[in-house]
Design an enzyme around this catalytic site. Sequence first.
Site, PDB file in Angstrom:
ATOM      1  N   ARG A 144       2.155   3.158   2.317  1.00  0.00           N
ATOM      2  CA  ARG A 144       3.381   3.173   3.134  1.00  0.00           C
ATOM      3  C   ARG A 144       4.463   2.333   2.478  1.00  0.00           C
ATOM      4  NH1 ARG A 144       6.590   0.939   7.222  1.00  0.00           N
ATOM      5  NH2 ARG A 144       7.295   2.499   8.743  1.00  0.00           N
ATOM      6  N   CYS A 145       4.084   1.165   1.956  1.00  0.00           N
ATOM      7  CA  CYS A 145       5.064   0.299   1.297  1.00  0.00           C
ATOM      8  C   CYS A 145       5.756   1.004   0.130  1.00  0.00           C
ATOM      9  CB  CYS A 145       4.384  -0.957   0.764  1.00  0.00           C
ATOM     10  SG  CYS A 145       3.726  -2.071   2.011  1.00  0.00           S
ATOM     11  N   MET A 146       5.032   1.887  -0.552  1.00  0.00           N
ATOM     12  CA  MET A 146       5.545   2.507  -1.772  1.00  0.00           C
ATOM     13  C   MET A 146       6.338   3.782  -1.523  1.00  0.00           C
ATOM     14  SD  MET A 146       2.477   2.003  -4.557  1.00  0.00           S
ATOM     15  CE  MET A 146       1.321   3.056  -3.690  1.00  0.00           C
TER      16      MET A 146
ATOM     17  N   GLY B 152       0.805  -1.207   0.000  1.00  0.00           N
ATOM     18  CA  GLY B 152       0.000   0.000   0.000  1.00  0.00           C
ATOM     19  C   GLY B 152       0.843   1.264   0.000  1.00  0.00           C
TER      20      GLY B 152
END
Length: 403
Positions: A392-394, A390
């Site tokens: 945050r991951c990106m 999502g």
Amino acid sequence: MSHSINVNSEIGRLKKVMLHRPGKELENLMPDYLERLLFDDIPYLEAAQKEHDDFAKLLESLGVEVLYLEKLVAEAIDAEGLKEQFIDEWMAETGLEPGQNYDDVKKYLMDMEDTYEMVLKTMEGFKKSEIKHESNGFDELLSNYPFLVDPMPNLYFTRDPFATMGNGVSLNHMYSDTRNRETLYGKYIFKHHPEYKGTALYYERDEDTRIEGGDELVLSKNTLAVGISQRTDKYSIEKLARNLFKETEFKEVLAFLIDNNRKFMHLDTVFTMIDHDKFTIHPEIEGELQVFSVTPGENGEIKVAKKEGLLEDILAEALGLDKVTLIRCGGDDIVAGAREQWNDGANTLTVAPGEVIVYNRNTVTNKLLIENGIKIHQIEGSELVRGRGGPRCMSMPFVREDI
């Protein structure tokens, strides 16, 4: 004193962030080899790029300076004339044996005049069809595998190869060979880029135990949370804690033991901080979640103790608060919770206290966030989410305002 890296919380207003725009590496995903490359599906590149561009535009509209991994690496290489050194290091991690293929791939990269395009090519990978010569070995003749060098399709999840904390970086050793190659780019940024070289490194990529940035959350200037997960080993947390206690103001690392499986691959897929006293959480991890406190011991050693009590009480104590609120992904609906966690409903990027970026598809969780006073900015993620990550991951924050 200003620092090029300044991240003392998960929620301070975001000022500078690093992304990677999905590239041709996604077009080198094949159904037969998805598991090898840690994917469950194949995103449509053109749509994924549009979604990612919209994400970047939203960040910029909120006053965030957006940096790109690929550009930073190219600038670092050019700044110190390190093209051949970089290529040699990259080649050493491709799995190619010395010989004609090795020489041809290196020559291909060396002949590329534009360093930025060369960096993109190292991310894209090499098909056998791109390097044509007469084979004289059994291995190559008998193999149907179409790549000489694997692509790196996970790179748009910039959260994982390294993690910023305080004024330094944990340059990670990752769970799989597929992703561990990504950390070479971080090495060049933090050792050679004019603006970022000399950044303190609290973990190094040549360590022998694994840790990934999705498991590393900065709760405050004194407290770091780290997940013990499929991707992060407990011994890595001990190594990181020793370095942090020696070199920084961090006084405690909270280690969260989560299930060792793909569904809960990182702590930030089930738990993120979104305000001074509010967190998203996936309800499936609450019941059996174990939390351990790592604190400084004598003579540079550490102490590890199990924390007893409810998660909300442990978090409140760590943050010096009377209480905190846990907002459950999907609410009390077990079906919605499972579905929306799979689509990263708990993986929020906080851009300021109480203000987050989320995927629009997680309607149940997004409604709960609003009901709890959180301001949400929604982005389309139908293609991006196929990589299981999502907002945050990106994203990898480089600068947040202190709170």
